[in-house]
Structure formats: structure tokens, C-alpha cells
Design an enzyme around this catalytic site. Structure first.
Site, mmCIF file in Angstrom:
data_model
loop_
_atom_site.group_PDB
_atom_site.id
_atom_site.type_symbol
_atom_site.label_atom_id
_atom_site.label_comp_id
_atom_site.label_asym_id
_atom_site.label_seq_id
_atom_site.Cartn_x
_atom_site.Cartn_y
_atom_site.Cartn_z
ATOM 1 N N GLU A 43 0.808 -1.212 0.000
ATOM 2 C CA GLU A 43 0.000 0.000 0.000
ATOM 3 C C GLU A 43 0.845 1.267 0.000
ATOM 4 O O GLU A 43 0.493 2.260 -0.630
ATOM 5 C CB GLU A 43 -0.973 -0.003 1.182
ATOM 6 C CG GLU A 43 -2.079 -1.039 1.068
ATOM 7 C CD GLU A 43 -2.942 -0.870 -0.184
ATOM 8 O OE1 GLU A 43 -2.990 0.241 -0.740
ATOM 9 O OE2 GLU A 43 -3.539 -1.864 -0.625
ATOM 10 N N TYR A 88 9.054 9.752 -4.322
ATOM 11 C CA TYR A 88 8.465 10.023 -2.992
ATOM 12 C C TYR A 88 9.217 9.257 -1.913
ATOM 13 O O TYR A 88 8.672 8.401 -1.228
ATOM 14 C CB TYR A 88 6.981 9.651 -2.977
ATOM 15 C CG TYR A 88 6.105 10.595 -3.751
ATOM 16 C CD1 TYR A 88 6.267 11.968 -3.653
ATOM 17 C CD2 TYR A 88 5.092 10.121 -4.581
ATOM 18 C CE1 TYR A 88 5.447 12.849 -4.362
ATOM 19 C CE2 TYR A 88 4.271 10.996 -5.290
ATOM 20 C CZ TYR A 88 4.454 12.350 -5.171
ATOM 21 O OH TYR A 88 3.651 13.207 -5.870
ATOM 22 N N TYR A 126 -6.421 6.693 3.783
ATOM 23 C CA TYR A 126 -6.580 5.630 2.787
ATOM 24 C C TYR A 126 -5.856 4.355 3.221
ATOM 25 O O TYR A 126 -6.430 3.254 3.240
ATOM 26 C CB TYR A 126 -6.073 6.052 1.393
ATOM 27 C CG TYR A 126 -5.826 4.820 0.555
ATOM 28 C CD1 TYR A 126 -6.904 4.132 0.009
ATOM 29 C CD2 TYR A 126 -4.551 4.279 0.415
ATOM 30 C CE1 TYR A 126 -6.712 2.932 -0.677
ATOM 31 C CE2 TYR A 126 -4.348 3.099 -0.267
ATOM 32 C CZ TYR A 126 -5.427 2.429 -0.813
ATOM 33 O OH TYR A 126 -5.246 1.252 -1.464
ATOM 34 N N ASP A 144 -9.379 5.930 -2.319
ATOM 35 C CA ASP A 144 -8.296 6.518 -3.105
ATOM 36 C C ASP A 144 -8.897 7.186 -4.337
ATOM 37 O O ASP A 144 -10.111 7.356 -4.440
ATOM 38 C CB ASP A 144 -7.294 5.431 -3.496
ATOM 39 C CG ASP A 144 -7.877 4.486 -4.533
ATOM 40 O OD1 ASP A 144 -9.117 4.399 -4.631
ATOM 41 O OD2 ASP A 144 -7.098 3.832 -5.250
ATOM 42 N N CYS A 214 -25.612 2.744 -13.256
ATOM 43 C CA CYS A 214 -24.647 3.833 -13.086
ATOM 44 C C CYS A 214 -25.304 5.154 -13.485
ATOM 45 O O CYS A 214 -25.660 5.370 -14.649
ATOM 46 C CB CYS A 214 -23.403 3.587 -13.946
ATOM 47 S SG CYS A 214 -22.230 4.967 -13.924
#
Length: 400
Positions: A43, A88, A126, A144, A214
Site C-alpha cells: 500500500e 516520494y 486511505y 483513493d 450507473c
DNA sequence: AAACCGTGGTA
DNA sequence: TTACCAAGGTT
């Protein structure tokens, strides 16, 4: 299309999506089992990063650090090296800090407790929901970008998903959709649908398991949703970087330095470089690949030498242009010009002084004032030190 | 709230 | 080529 009420639309969505996921889900490395540590690592790596990019990094990381304890006990530079090129980089350092906390406070066992998981470094709303639901099957939402897009379309929500408040609202909705006892599969189903079917640009509605109800599709608005404010473009920065070739004891090596502990590319290694002030941009621009007179090269070289000396205490002697390269971060655009150089006269004097090897090295340090963060390295050292991609490209060019 | 924090794939 | 943006978090 049968008109149904909201509760029926929600029950239909949860039921059909779960069935669909269990039929088509991808066989991914982190789905081998529900080991909380494996889920956690996956994750963190998947934050803002594509599945295909993550897979090789994940395999390497898990074989090198197979358990929480292995990660906690590893030297930080090794962890950073394993993350090299993934971006990151604070994710890697936070992940290890989290592993160390799990070892110290929870005896090396990832706690089956929402507040404890949420308190780990680098674990936000998240990731908390993802770990709790996927590893422990707890009914927590994991919202997310995929989930916001999918639910914005299915329920025709028009809130701006770039706003933090919107995510909070969608979390409540997502929580109300979780089927009894199937939190992990359902949350992954939402993301799988977003990744494979309900994609950002042109969603493939025909194979979608919930197309019938939808709301965006029914309204013919599936490509208009979700609504998201545009990000600002990265600001341009002109930079000059220098490859300083060592002489004497440092023959065959070049000068690199480690970045500060915080901020952009924290603790990564790099070539020495400088931000070019607005008033110097013309001077540097003139001294490029075959585009400058000797006078113009001299002007750029003089500025570079003086600035680097001021900033770092290192006196170099510019030897010419090497390459130009652009690198775009999420918020900064580096337009980089790289020069070759060697050391200035007083370093050579130190080497020529006839001192012993050790004394010579010490003298060079004194004369150069080489600071702690600087180091002479050869190609072999690239296997140990972690460099960001912008400098990896330059150095691979240099050494091949 | 908005800025900061990387990289690569896609159209 | 530019523009968007991907299983976000921190400050």
C-alpha cells in the site's frame, strides 16, 4: 433501464461488484496472502504509483526485507537504495520508522487496531482503511482516487474530488457499501474497477458489472465525472550541475554529496549543483553545446566557479559542457545544464606537496574544506548510494 | 486549504 | 508535445 431507489442501487452495486472482482481479479504479488506486513508495504509503494511500476520494486523489497523485524533492523541507506527510482522517498523512511515502531511497541506484530495502524508514520486515512480491510477484513473504507472516480460516476456526485472535504463524504458512502464480511475484497474490487474498467479518460462501460444502474452513464455524463480542479504546472528552475573529476588519490572518481534530511529528495545523493539566478540565466544559456564563444564559456565558468566556491568551499576548474537535461518533479521543472570540471590549483598543490598518502588526503581535506556531506566515489559506489533518477541518468551517461 | 513531495505511462 | 494523472501523506 429500471428505475430503482437509492438503497436498491447500493445493494446492487455492492453485490455485483464483489461477484465481478472474485471472477476477474489480477494475480498480484501482494495478493499471495493477507500478511499485514506485505499488505502494508504494497500500500505504501502503490501510493501515487502504478501497479506495473511497483511490482519489481515490491519483489525486491520483500526478498530483502521479508519481515517487519528485518526492515526495522536494516540500515536506512539500504532501504533508501531499494527505493531508488520509485520516487516520494519519504515513503521509504516513514515505512522503516513504522516498522521500528511496530517492533518496539507491538512486539513486531502489526496491530489489528485502527487507531494504532493510523498512528504509524506515512499511514494516512486511505492506507489505514486498506490495511484494516485487506489484512484484517475490518469494515473500514479505503478511499483513493479510483474509489472517488468510481463512486462519483455511479452516484453522479458533482463535488470536486480535489477537495479534502469531498474524500470525507465519499468515505461515509463507501463505508455504507461494504458487504458483510467482505471488506477486503470489496475495497479491492472498487479499486480494481477503477483501474481496469472505470478508467479516467475513456471508461469501458460495456464490460462494467454495474453499468445498468450507473447514474453518470444513464445521464450520458460518464466522461464529465468526476469533477477535479487542475493542478498548477511545475515552476521552472534553471540549474547548473558539475561533474568534478578527481585527481591524485581521487583519480577516476567524481565528487558527489548527500542531500539534507528533509525536503526534496531528502538524504539522496547527487552531483553538486546550483540554482541559476535570473540575472545569470543569459550567461549560462550562452555556454552550451557548441553554442558559445570562448569568452562566453569563460563567463559562465567564472560564475560557476565563484558560486560553487561560495556555497560549498570547493574550488573547481570548469573544463566544458557535458549535457543538458530536463527533469520534471510534481511541482518543480529542473532545466539542468551539466559541466565537466576538475579541481582548482590549490588542490593540486596539496597533492604535489610530497606528503604521505594519509597526510596528503588529510591535507586535501583541509585545503579544500571538503564538508561531511561530500564524498569522492567511483562507479562501484553507485551500487550502494541512492541517487534520484535525474542524476542516475547523468552518471550512467558519464560512466559509459 | 494549499503547497510540498517523484516518476513514468498514456493519449 | 503537452497534459493528465496513478492503490496519498504531511505540513
Amino acid at each position: 433501464m429500471e428505475a430503482i431507489n437509492n438503497e436498491e442501487a447500493k445493494a446492487y452495486f455492492s453485490r455485483e461488484l464483489l461477484i465481478w472482482y472474485r471472477r476477474i481479479k489480477r494475480d498480484l504479488p501482494w495478493r499471495m496472502n493477507q500478511d499485514p506486513y506485505r499488505v502494508w508495504v504494497s500500500e505504501i509503494m502503490l501510493q501515487q504509483t502504478r501497479v506495473d511500476t511497483v511490482i519489481p520494486y515490491y519483489e525486491r523489497f520483500m526478498s530483502k526485507f521479508p519481515t517487519v523485524r528485518a526492515l526495522a533492523e536494516a540500515p536506512e541507506p539500504e532501504v533508501l537504495k531499494c527505493w531508488e527510482g520509485l520516487g516520494y522517498y519519504s515513503r521509504a523512511r516513514n515505512l522503516q520508522a513504522g516498522a521500528r515502531e511496530v517492533v518496539e511497541r507491538y512486539d513486531g506484530v502489526v496491530p489489528d487496531d485502527k487507531a494504532s495502524v493510523a498512528g504509524l508514520k506515512g499511514v494516512g486515512p486511505y492506507t489505514t482503511g486498506a490495511i484494516m480491510s485487506i489484512a484484517f477484513n475490518r469494515p473500514e473504507p479505503a478511499v483513493d482516487g479510483n474509489v472517488m472516480r468510481v463512486l462519483s460516476r455511479y452516484f453522479c456526485l458533482e463535488e470536486d474530488i480535489a477537495k479534502p472535504a469531498t474524500r470525507v463524504g465519499i468515505e461515509k458512502l463507501a463505508a455504507s457499501l461494504i458487504p458483510e464480511g467482505a471488506a477486503g475484497d470489496f475495497n479491492q474490487a472498487l479499486m480494481e474497477l477503477g483501474a481496469l474498467v472505470c478508467t479516467p479518460k475513456s471508461p469501458s462501460c460495456l464490460p462494467c458489472p454495474v453499468m445498468e444502474h450507473c447514474a453518470a452513464r444513464i445521464a450520458g455524463r460518464e466522461t464529465e465525472l468526476p469533477i477535479k480542479t487542475k493542478a498548477k504546472p511545475p515552476r521552472p528552475e534553471k540549474r547548473v550541475s558539475v561533474i568534478v573529476a578527481g585527481t591524485g588519490v581521487n583519480e577516476g572518481k567524481i565528487l558527489v554529496r548527500q542531500r539534507p534530511e528533509t525536503g526534496l529528495l531528502a538524504q539522496m545523493w547527487e552531483l553538486p549543483h546550483l540554482l541559476v539566478p535570473k540575472e545569470q540565466e543569459q550567461v549560462v544559456e550562452a555556454a552550451g553545446e557548441g553554442s558559445g564563444s570562448s569568452t562566453e564559456y569563460a563567463a559562465a565558468g567564472e560564475w560557476l566557479t565563484r558560486s560553487l566556491e561560495t556555497d560549498t568551499g570547493i574550488l573547481i576548474r570548469p573544463r566544458g559542457w557535458f549535457m543538458d537535461t530536463d527533469h520534471i518533479f510534481s511541482h518543480i521543472h529542473w532545466k539542468m545544464r551539466v559541466y565537466l570540471a576538475d579541481l582548482g590549483p590549490h588542490a593540486e598543490m596539496a597533492e604535489a606537496s610530497g606528503a604521505s598518502l594519509a597526510a596528503e588526503t588529510a591535507a586535501a581535506y583541509e585545503v579544500d574544506g571538503l564538508r561531511d556531506e561530500y564524498r569522492w566515489i567511483g562507479p562501484k559506489d553507485m551500487e550502494t548510494l541512492a541517487f534520484p533518477n535525474v542524476f542516475l541518468r547523468i552518471l550512467r551517461d558519464y560512466w559509459t
